[in-house]
Design a protein around this motif. Structure first.
Motif, PDB file in Angstrom:
ATOM      1  N   SER A  94       4.933   3.339  -3.043  1.00  0.00           N
ATOM      2  CA  SER A  94       4.473   2.075  -3.628  1.00  0.00           C
ATOM      3  C   SER A  94       4.955   2.001  -5.074  1.00  0.00           C
ATOM      4  CB  SER A  94       2.954   1.983  -3.554  1.00  0.00           C
ATOM      5  OG  SER A  94       2.564   1.860  -2.208  1.00  0.00           O
ATOM      6  N   GLU A  98       4.231   5.298  -8.055  1.00  0.00           N
ATOM      7  CA  GLU A  98       3.645   6.208  -7.060  1.00  0.00           C
ATOM      8  C   GLU A  98       4.575   7.387  -6.799  1.00  0.00           C
ATOM      9  OE1 GLU A  98       2.285   7.440  -2.759  1.00  0.00           O
ATOM     10  OE2 GLU A  98       3.459   5.617  -2.863  1.00  0.00           O
ATOM     11  N   THR A 269      -1.158   6.950  -0.711  1.00  0.00           N
ATOM     12  CA  THR A 269      -1.106   5.586  -0.140  1.00  0.00           C
ATOM     13  C   THR A 269      -0.779   5.613   1.350  1.00  0.00           C
ATOM     14  OG1 THR A 269       1.240   5.435  -0.684  1.00  0.00           O
ATOM     15  CG2 THR A 269      -0.297   4.561  -2.305  1.00  0.00           C
ATOM     16  N   THR A 272       3.585   2.131   2.388  1.00  0.00           N
ATOM     17  CA  THR A 272       3.493   0.942   1.530  1.00  0.00           C
ATOM     18  C   THR A 272       3.813  -0.306   2.345  1.00  0.00           C
ATOM     19  OG1 THR A 272       4.012   0.106  -0.679  1.00  0.00           O
ATOM     20  CG2 THR A 272       5.840   1.031   0.554  1.00  0.00           C
TER      21      THR A 272
END
Ligand code: GLN
Length: 397
Positions: A94, A98, A269, A272
């Motif tokens: 992301s 990130e 995450t 993404t």
């Protein structure tokens, strides 16, 4: 009493959020936070919309939508001549932010030392802290480069920063906030130290396409002899394609290092935004004229803004890449009766309607940034012209 975890308390709110909020409050032209005031390429938007319409609504593969891994690998292989395996070497994240966090959390142990060049982009320092590591700094100084006017470093200072605890060095080229493009000779010096002392390199290359001088091309550290196996190369579509809000970035690394990046990425995450990965794949695979048009616009803006600032009494340092200019404001601040980079930026926003970044936050010893100010020029030509018109009123101050 604050409840923020001790490791993050020193960092407060990022300067970008702070200055953009102030710019909005005062109706200032925002030459502070680096984001374009125009839309990204139509082809990227069309591909993202088509992906939404086609029902690409569920989690992407953890390491990235295969098409995007392929596009990223193809572009990097094309530029560097390296053999890149889209599935084994590329991880989609992301944004580059990130990717930086995943690299630090996945590959750095508590107590390790990490070398940063200062001024540094603010997230590096925070990621070192989140990983429990210790930063060591090598300062980029104006005029320090042999034979050049731009920012450079002292090779001995660099050598001294390497110790038996050094785990990694982070190199950001083209460099935010100075606009410096690291030369091949500088990168060779860094590569030699990494090889000799078995140190990993982390490179932030988000401005890889934004260079303005054919004699100062961008060089990837991973492409130098013996470096691919010890380098994590990070980038994104944000700067190259004026899509900063899409937050599509990546890490390219050999399998041993990719394992660390993915170990952290899967818990940060996991994956993404799927449709935006499709949009990014389309524009990376077929950039058309998009990057060239942005580079032409930004070069024009850099030249116009640099000469306007020089006429106003700023000492502007030559910028070879990114979309930032650093300038010394000592003479201007004296004329305006303000002190420090924060004093100047407050006066520029409140009295003249132009926002910039006070760069002392990018230094460990904040004193080193007090006489400097950073302007971004990733804006429409008309926006830069309007900012200059407003700044001209400083002349009569
Ligand atoms: N990279 C952009 C800059 O330096 C801003 C990123 C952000 O807002 N976090 O201005």
């Amino acid at each position: 009493m604050t409840r923020v975890a001790a490791r993050l308390q020193p960092f407060g709110t990022t300067i970008f959020a702070e200055m953009t909020a102030l710019a909005n409050k005062h109706g200032a032209v925002n030459l502070a936070q680096g984001f374009p005031d125009f839309d990204g390429p139509e082809a990227a938007k069309a591909a993202a919309k088509a992906a939404i319409d086609a029902g690409e609504a569920q989690y992407a593969r953890m390491s990235g939508v295969p098409k995007l891994n392929q596009a990223v690998a193809g572009a990097f292989a094309g530029r560097t001549g390296l053999a890149i395996d889209p599935d084994a070497h590329v991880t989609i994240t992301s944004g580059c932010t990130e990717a930086i966090a995943a690299t630090f959390l996945g590959l750095i142990n508590p107590g390790d030392e990490v070398i940063l060049f200062e001024p540094f982009y603010d997230s590096y320092r925070a990621c070192v802290a989140m990983a429990g590591a210790r930063p060591r700094f090598v300062t980029l100084r104006p005029g320090a480069r042999v034979g050049g006017k731009g920012f450079g470093f002292d090779p001995d200072e660099l050598r001294r920063a390497f110790t038996d605890k050094t785990r990694a060095i982070l190199v950001n080229t083209p460099h935010n906030p100075t606009g410096k493009v690291f030369t091949r000779a500088e990168l060779e010096l860094i590569a030699g130290l990494c090889r000799d002392l078995n140190v990993m390199a982390i490179t932030d290359e988000v401005y890889e396409h934004l260079t303005y001088d054919a004699s100062k091309p961008h060089v990837s550290l991973a492409s130098m002899p013996g470096m691919f196996d010890r380098t994590v190369t990070l980038s994104s579509v944000g700067k190259s394609f004026s899509l900063t809000g899409w937050k599509i970035g990546w890490a390219i690394a050999p399998p041993t290092l990719t394992a660390g990046v993915r170990a952290a990425h899967q818990f940060l995450t996991f994956a993404t935004a799927t449709p935006l990965q499709h949009g990014a794949a389309a524009i990376i695979a077929n950039p058309g004229a998009a990057v060239r048009e942005y580079v032409d616009l930004f070069r024009r803006n850099r030249d116009v803004l640099s000469s306007a600032l020089r006429e106003l009494g700023f000492r502007v340092y030559d910028a070879e890449g990114t979309y930032f200019i650093m300038a010394d404001h000592t003479e201007v601040s004296r004329r305006l009766g303000v002190t420090g980079d924060r004093g100047l930026c407050a006066a520029m926003i409140e009295k003249y309607g132009v926002a910039a970044i006070p760069p002392s936050v990018f230094y460990e010893n904040q004193e080193h940034g007090r006489s400097l100010v950073r302007f971004t020029y990733c804006k429409k030509a008309a926006t830069i012209d309007e900012a200059i018109r407003r700044l001209e009123r400083m002349r009569t101050a």
